[in-house]
Write an enzyme that holds these catalytic residues in place. Structure first.
Site, PDB file in Angstrom:
ATOM      1  N   GLU A  53      60.589 -17.610  17.687  1.00  0.00           N
ATOM      2  CA  GLU A  53      61.769 -16.866  18.146  1.00  0.00           C
ATOM      3  C   GLU A  53      61.394 -15.466  18.602  1.00  0.00           C
ATOM      4  O   GLU A  53      60.749 -14.703  17.874  1.00  0.00           O
ATOM      5  CB  GLU A  53      62.818 -16.789  17.020  1.00  0.00           C
ATOM      6  CG  GLU A  53      64.068 -16.022  17.453  1.00  0.00           C
ATOM      7  CD  GLU A  53      65.281 -16.249  16.560  1.00  0.00           C
ATOM      8  OE1 GLU A  53      65.206 -17.060  15.615  1.00  0.00           O
ATOM      9  OE2 GLU A  53      66.312 -15.602  16.843  1.00  0.00           O
ATOM     10  N   GLU A  87      62.293 -20.447   7.370  1.00  0.00           N
ATOM     11  CA  GLU A  87      61.737 -19.255   8.023  1.00  0.00           C
ATOM     12  C   GLU A  87      60.550 -18.708   7.227  1.00  0.00           C
ATOM     13  O   GLU A  87      60.644 -18.584   5.997  1.00  0.00           O
ATOM     14  CB  GLU A  87      62.814 -18.165   8.128  1.00  0.00           C
ATOM     15  CG  GLU A  87      63.950 -18.530   9.067  1.00  0.00           C
ATOM     16  CD  GLU A  87      64.967 -17.401   9.239  1.00  0.00           C
ATOM     17  OE1 GLU A  87      64.712 -16.272   8.766  1.00  0.00           O
ATOM     18  OE2 GLU A  87      66.008 -17.665   9.859  1.00  0.00           O
ATOM     19  N   ASP A 112      68.878 -25.969   8.511  1.00  0.00           N
ATOM     20  CA  ASP A 112      68.272 -24.744   7.971  1.00  0.00           C
ATOM     21  C   ASP A 112      68.462 -24.650   6.465  1.00  0.00           C
ATOM     22  O   ASP A 112      69.582 -24.839   5.959  1.00  0.00           O
ATOM     23  CB  ASP A 112      68.950 -23.515   8.594  1.00  0.00           C
ATOM     24  CG  ASP A 112      68.161 -22.938   9.744  1.00  0.00           C
ATOM     25  OD1 ASP A 112      66.923 -23.092   9.767  1.00  0.00           O
ATOM     26  OD2 ASP A 112      68.791 -22.316  10.624  1.00  0.00           O
ATOM     27  N   ASP A 163      71.500 -21.829  10.400  1.00  0.00           N
ATOM     28  CA  ASP A 163      72.273 -20.901   9.560  1.00  0.00           C
ATOM     29  C   ASP A 163      72.968 -19.852  10.433  1.00  0.00           C
ATOM     30  O   ASP A 163      73.703 -19.006   9.921  1.00  0.00           O
ATOM     31  CB  ASP A 163      71.417 -20.280   8.451  1.00  0.00           C
ATOM     32  CG  ASP A 163      70.241 -19.490   8.979  1.00  0.00           C
ATOM     33  OD1 ASP A 163      70.021 -19.486  10.208  1.00  0.00           O
ATOM     34  OD2 ASP A 163      69.524 -18.874   8.162  1.00  0.00           O
ATOM     35  N   SER A 164      72.760 -19.947  11.760  1.00  0.00           N
ATOM     36  CA  SER A 164      73.563 -19.150  12.695  1.00  0.00           C
ATOM     37  C   SER A 164      75.033 -19.537  12.572  1.00  0.00           C
ATOM     38  O   SER A 164      75.901 -18.850  13.119  1.00  0.00           O
ATOM     39  CB  SER A 164      73.067 -19.335  14.137  1.00  0.00           C
ATOM     40  OG  SER A 164      72.914 -20.714  14.435  1.00  0.00           O
ATOM     41  N   LYS A 172      64.544 -26.913   8.052  1.00  0.00           N
ATOM     42  CA  LYS A 172      63.795 -25.828   8.699  1.00  0.00           C
ATOM     43  C   LYS A 172      63.760 -24.640   7.742  1.00  0.00           C
ATOM     44  O   LYS A 172      64.740 -24.358   7.061  1.00  0.00           O
ATOM     45  CB  LYS A 172      64.451 -25.425  10.027  1.00  0.00           C
ATOM     46  CG  LYS A 172      63.758 -24.225  10.704  1.00  0.00           C
ATOM     47  CD  LYS A 172      64.163 -24.055  12.152  1.00  0.00           C
ATOM     48  CE  LYS A 172      65.469 -23.351  12.392  1.00  0.00           C
ATOM     49  NZ  LYS A 172      65.519 -21.965  11.869  1.00  0.00           N
TER      50      LYS A 172
HETATM   51  O1  KIV Z   1      70.032 -20.671  12.986  1.00  0.00           O
HETATM   52  C1  KIV Z   1      69.691 -20.870  14.160  1.00  0.00           C
HETATM   53  O2  KIV Z   1      70.521 -21.079  15.060  1.00  0.00           O
HETATM   54  C2  KIV Z   1      68.268 -20.814  14.480  1.00  0.00           C
HETATM   55  C3  KIV Z   1      67.879 -20.889  15.925  1.00  0.00           C
HETATM   56  C4  KIV Z   1      68.163 -19.619  16.603  1.00  0.00           C
HETATM   57  C5  KIV Z   1      66.474 -21.309  16.111  1.00  0.00           C
HETATM   58  O3  KIV Z   1      67.460 -20.715  13.610  1.00  0.00           O
END
Ligand code: KIV
Length: 271
Positions: free
Chosen positions: A189, A122, A90, A51-52, A120
């Site tokens: 992280e 969080e 994510d 989600d980055s 994934k």
């Molecule tokens: O969204 C992302 O890029 C991440 C990584 C930094 C692990 O969750």
């Protein structure tokens, strides 16, 4: 291009075997077809559609605004470029915290509409029911502990997490719960290297670190950061492997000069 529904060469089981053999896992983010194709062909084990994307693709300050539809668009594009790597997507903010049924529906949309391999999420104990429900539907889940950017407004800072004993103990407890729930791996992280080492030694599932030192079973970076496309983000943990910002800026300003000087296109570049 992968065949629809095909199992890619890197599976969650293979990642566990890599941990057992002591072979490090290399993971990078990707958000589009062309980059994913390069990343996959270069031998990466896991591609994270993170989600980055909210930051590096859409220009948002935080990861909170990105939607499930936007993540599905990015993930579909990535999957079309990948043959070998395991593709993890994510679950964005707001698509799993409400309740476990919402979480399962979001994960099912990702798996059905993108043909990715896993999701994934969080968090630890507070989202455990969602993790269990998704896994019970046959969808592999990667956990994410330590600095969890979707909770930035709770923490108020992107600084190193779990430096204090109480937070470190909670992180260890959460890691155990995620493993017991059936997560196939967990991202750690921005936590102290000693804590990441302790978690890595205790868990039988692989740990993937970002800013968590060298003892984790694998490493992950945001592809735009390690390629130097972004040049305004320089945390201590980031190693830049290229200066694409410089390369792209120079190429584009040369193009602008050539067009202005009526030097492009020349006679050989026309029909
Ligand atoms: O969204 C992302 O890029 C991440 C990584 C930094 C692990 O969750």
């Amino acid at each position: 291009m992968s065949v629809a529904g095909a199992v890619r060469a890197v599976t969650t089981l293979r990642l566990t075997e890599m941990k057992q053999r002591g072979e490090k896992i290399a993971m990078l983010t990707s958000y589009d077809y062309s980059t994913a194709k390069i990343v996959d062909a270069a031998g990466i084990d896991v591609i994270l559609v993170g989600d980055s994307a909210a930051n590096v693709m859409a220009g948002y300050e935080t990861t909170l605004p990105i939607t499930l539809d936007m993540m599905i668009y990015h993930a579909r594009s990535v999957v079309r470029g990948v043959n070998r790597a395991l593709v993890v997507v994510d679950l964005p903010f707001g698509t799993y915290q409400g309740n476990s049924k919402v979480a399962l529906d979001s994960a099912i949309r990702i798996m059905k509409e993108t043909e990715a391999d896993a999701v994934k999420i969080e968090g630890g104990e507070e989202i455990l029911e969602s993790v269990q429900r998704i896994i019970s539907a046959g969808i592999p889940v990667m956990g994410h502990l330590g600095l969890t950017p979707q909770s930035i407004h709770k923490f108020g800072t992107y600084s190193v997490r779990a430096k204090e004993e109480a937070e470190a103990e909670k992180l260890i407890h959460d890691a155990r719960l995620l493993q017991e729930a059936g997560c196939f791996a967990v991202v750690l992280e921005k936590i102290p290297a000693t804590l990441a080492k302790r978690v890595t030694e205790e868990l039988s599932i692989p740990t993937i670190g970002i800013g968590a030192g060298g003892a984790t079973d694998g490493q992950v970076l945001v592809v735009h950061d390690m390629l130097g496309i972004t040049n305004d983000f320089s945390p201590r943990f980031l190693r830049r492997y290229a200066d694409l910002h410089g390369v792209m800026s120079e190429a584009i300003s040369n193009y602008v000069s050539d067009v202005k000087a009526k030097d492009f296109p020349n006679e050989k570049e026309q029909y």
